[in-house]
Design an enzyme around this catalytic site. Structure first.
Site, PDB file in Angstrom:
ATOM      1  N   LEU A 233       0.819  -1.216   0.000  1.00  0.00           N
ATOM      2  CA  LEU A 233       0.000   0.000   0.000  1.00  0.00           C
ATOM      3  C   LEU A 233       0.850   1.262   0.000  1.00  0.00           C
ATOM      4  CD1 LEU A 233      -2.928  -0.898   2.437  1.00  0.00           C
ATOM      5  CD2 LEU A 233      -2.652  -1.419  -0.004  1.00  0.00           C
ATOM      6  N   HIS A 234       2.039   1.204   0.611  1.00  0.00           N
ATOM      7  CA  HIS A 234       2.857   2.424   0.680  1.00  0.00           C
ATOM      8  C   HIS A 234       3.302   2.914  -0.698  1.00  0.00           C
ATOM      9  CE1 HIS A 234       6.184  -0.723   1.321  1.00  0.00           C
ATOM     10  NE2 HIS A 234       6.419  -0.205   0.133  1.00  0.00           N
ATOM     11  N   SER A 235       3.241   2.058  -1.704  1.00  0.00           N
ATOM     12  CA  SER A 235       3.640   2.489  -3.053  1.00  0.00           C
ATOM     13  C   SER A 235       2.483   3.104  -3.828  1.00  0.00           C
ATOM     14  CB  SER A 235       4.209   1.306  -3.840  1.00  0.00           C
ATOM     15  OG  SER A 235       3.227   0.308  -4.031  1.00  0.00           O
ATOM     16  N   GLN A 290       3.121   6.670  -0.080  1.00  0.00           N
ATOM     17  CA  GLN A 290       3.400   7.268   1.217  1.00  0.00           C
ATOM     18  C   GLN A 290       3.277   6.190   2.297  1.00  0.00           C
ATOM     19  OE1 GLN A 290      -0.377   9.735   1.066  1.00  0.00           O
ATOM     20  NE2 GLN A 290      -0.590   8.916   3.129  1.00  0.00           N
TER      21      GLN A 290
END
Length: 329
Positions: A233-235, A290
């Site tokens: 998910l951070h990408s 993020q």
């Protein structure tokens, strides 16, 4: 913080670049089995003796080499983790970090433009960079996957989807702990060779399959008792992260588990340190990625219809955590 600490922080990349050079030149593989003089090693790797000796002295000062007379050799630690002959070799993740350095040197530009200054490492600009990313993720996951798999109860679960699973490290360790479990590793087509080779190395080819596709645009399949999403998910942007979680929930059987591992920020987003810096890494290398806070991940999971959402009590490094939710019956 005081001034000496400030200056040490400012110059700490010198240590990093010295390590990276040692790994890139494969110094440790050559010095793992026997000591060599600078001249001997320079001949093998085709290097300038003066420059190489400076590097060897730097690596010795970092406690990664030992010097005996005019010869250098690996320490026990560097032979275990930095020589390619070792099963514990960590050079892939170190080379992945090396490929990130140039982008980080343009962090100021990324902040001003609010977008990336390098290509995503998962896609990479070349085969070596892509291999370093994928096998670097294997390096990292191999350190913690056995412990995570042993602490998450999947008893009675029979099918697991390892979403954006890369070389399949987590699928492998979940299957090792759960003899009745079969898994599918879902990732981009370029990942298939790395995943299939890794799964074969663990003797699990009959229980772990690979499915190629784009997570956002392609079908994920259905009938899974567990979906595992690790450091994906951070990408992605909040909107894409929500879309991924929605699709993952649709792939679950009623009562199935969705597990999400991320570097999780506190809700004020000012700590822990590693997730805050990792968020900057996403700014440098992705369009909208993020790090996310626990509340943000909880909101995404609740929006997809999951119940009993909570963070598992796992002691993981670098602010990592695993969130779990249950699909409706």
């Amino acid at each position: 913080m005081n001034v000496p600490e400030l200056l040490q922080l400012s110059s700490s990349y010198w240590n990093t670049c010295t390590l990276h050079a040692g790994v890139k030149l494969d110094i440790f593989s050559h010095l793992a089995d026997k000591p060599m003089t600078t001249a001997n090693l320079a001949e093998i790797i085709v290097a300038d003796e003066r420059g190489l000796e400076m590097l060897l002295h730097g690596l010795t000062a970092l406690d990664l080499l030992q010097k005996e007379g005019d010869s250098f050799k690996c320490t026990e630690f560097s032979a275990s983790y930095l020589a390619k002959s070792s099963e514990s070799y960590m050079g892939h993740i170190i080379m992945h970090h090396h490929y990130l350095v140039e982008g980080w040197s343009h962090l100021d530009e990324a902040v001003l433009r609010g977008g990336p200054v390098r290509k995503s490492s998962s896609h990479g600009t070349g085969e070596k960079e892509r291999e370093s990313f994928l096998m670097g993720m294997f390096n990292l996951a191999s350190l913690i996957a056995p412990r995570i798999a042993a602490q998450i109860d999947l008893k009675g679960r029979h099918r697991l989807l390892d979403l954006a699973g890369g070389p399949g490290t987590y699928a492998i360790h979940f299957c090792k702990v759960n003899p009745d479990l079969k898994a599918v590793v879902y990732d981009l087509p370029t990942t298939r060779p790395f995943a299939e080779q890794t799964v074969q190395r663990f003797g699990l080819s009959e229980r772990i399959a690979f499915s190629a596709g784009d997570i956002l645009s392609d079908d994920l399949g259905t009938g899974f008792d567990v979906v595992w999403i690790s450091h994906l998910l951070h990408s992605e942007s909040p909107a894409n992260s929500s879309a991924i979680v929605d699709k993952a929930v649709k792939a679950l059987n009623p009562g199935g588990l969705l597990l999400i591992q991320e570097f999780i920020l506190h809700d004020d987003k000012a700590a822990p340190l590693f997730p805050t810096l990792f968020s900057l890494n996403m700014l440098i290398g992705t369009q909208s990625g993020q790090a996310y806070s626990q509340q943000e991940i909880t909101t995404i999971m609740a929006g997809a219809g999951l119940a009993d959402i909570r963070r598992l009590q796992l002691d993981l490094a670098n602010g990592a955590g695993v969130m779990v939710g249950t699909a409706a019956n």
